[in-house]
Design a protein around this motif. Structure first.
Motif, PDB file in Angstrom:
ATOM      1  N   SER A   1       3.396  21.492 -54.721  1.00 21.57           N
ATOM      2  CA  SER A   1       3.549  22.559 -53.699  1.00 21.57           C
ATOM      3  C   SER A   1       2.411  22.196 -52.890  1.00 21.57           C
ATOM      4  CB  SER A   1       3.300  23.873 -54.336  1.00 21.57           C
ATOM      5  OG  SER A   1       4.533  24.131 -55.080  1.00 21.57           O
TER       6      SER A   1
ATOM      7  N   ASP B   1      10.825  23.272 -51.632  1.00 26.28           N
ATOM      8  CA  ASP B   1       9.863  23.686 -52.931  1.00 26.28           C
ATOM      9  C   ASP B   1      10.741  24.180 -53.997  1.00 26.28           C
ATOM     10  OD1 ASP B   1       8.019  23.654 -54.760  1.00 26.28           O
ATOM     11  OD2 ASP B   1       6.418  24.472 -53.322  1.00 26.28           O
ATOM     12  N   GLU B   2      11.273  23.541 -54.975  1.00 29.07           N
ATOM     13  CA  GLU B   2      12.208  24.045 -55.807  1.00 29.07           C
ATOM     14  C   GLU B   2      13.430  24.857 -55.357  1.00 29.07           C
ATOM     15  OE1 GLU B   2      10.490  24.783 -60.078  1.00 29.07           O
ATOM     16  OE2 GLU B   2       8.463  23.971 -59.426  1.00 29.07           O
TER      17      GLU B   2
HETATM   18 MG    MG Z   1       4.866  24.372 -56.958  1.00 29.50          MG
END
Ligand code: MG
Ligand code: ADP
Length: 218
Positions: A46, A164-165
């Motif tokens: 991240s 991000d995911e």
């Molecule tokens: Mg992360």
């Protein structure tokens, strides 16, 4: 190259001392390419995305995105870079609760000065959210919210999508469907995609995978 990172380092100062998270990252993303970023929890995935998004600054090294050297931009310049040149998709869908789906989808495109009703209608159809346009985010399932969030991001036609995911809050079947629509839409929009995932199965659906380990890309 659309995005280049050269010898990028980033550390955080905490009460326990200095945490060196990124220790010399080199990464290249071509226009239109999709790359999965994997790595253990806490490895700095991240953090790397935040740097590429201009949400935070690297300690050293160079990040060039859409021809801009991010270190040379001031806060205003980075805000402008984010508005024009990046689309973000997070695990939390981050829709605006007071706006209906149609308004959520056009919101960033309007901010970026790229409101294009024909492209938005096309996105709405491809995402399969035509019947949801007058609903509010709280009236949608997780998978529907993430489809809308992807539509909102792509409506502004960013050359780079950082995710991000993005399927982290979805069950496997819904996540697969959302990922496949995101991949086909980023391709048809000609956008590059850098997507964090801890799933090798999902990573395998992208053009290429890079792995973050001990602060470096392997
Ligand atoms: Mg992360
Ligand atoms: P990942 O996304 O790979 O799980 P992160 O980039 O979120 O990892 O975090 C990497 C490491 O940096 C973690 O140990 C995390 O606790 C730490 N970290 C992240 N952001 C901060 C911050 N703002 N201040 C201090 N430490 C942070």
């Amino acid at each position: 190259m659309l995005l280049t990172l050269r010898d990028v380092t980033k550390s955080y100062t905490t009460v326990e001392g200095r945490l060196e998270i990124l220790r010399g990252i080199d990464l290249d993303l071509d226009a239109g390419e999709s790359v999965a970023l994997t790595g253990e929890s806490g490895s700095g995935k991240s953090t790397l995305l935040h740097l590429a998004a201009g949400l935070d600054r690297a300690d050293a090294g160079e990040i060039v995105s859409s021809g801009l050297s991010l270190a040379r931009l001031d806060d205003k310049g980075r805000a402008e870079y984010r508005r024009r040149s990046v689309g973000l998709v997070f695990q939390q869908f981050n829709l605006i609760p007071s706006l209906d789906v149609a308004a959520n989808i056009s919101f960033h495109a309007k901010l970026a000065g790229r409101h294009d009703p024909a492209w938005e209608s096309e996105l709405v159809a491809l995402l399969g959210v035509e019947t949801l346009l007058s609903r509010y985010p709280e009236q949608l399932s997780g998978g529907q919210q993430q489809r809308v969030a992807i539509g909102r991001t792509l409506a502004a036609k960013p050359p780079l999508v950082l995710a991000d995911e993005p399927t982290g809050n979805l069950d496997e079947a819904t996540g697969d469907a959302v990922l496949s629509v995101m991949l086909s839409l980023t391709k048809s929009a000609g956008a590059a995609l850098l997507m964090v995932t801890h799933s090798l199965r999902l990573a395998g659906k992208l053009d290429r995978r890079v792995h973050l380990h001990r602060g470096k890309i392997a």
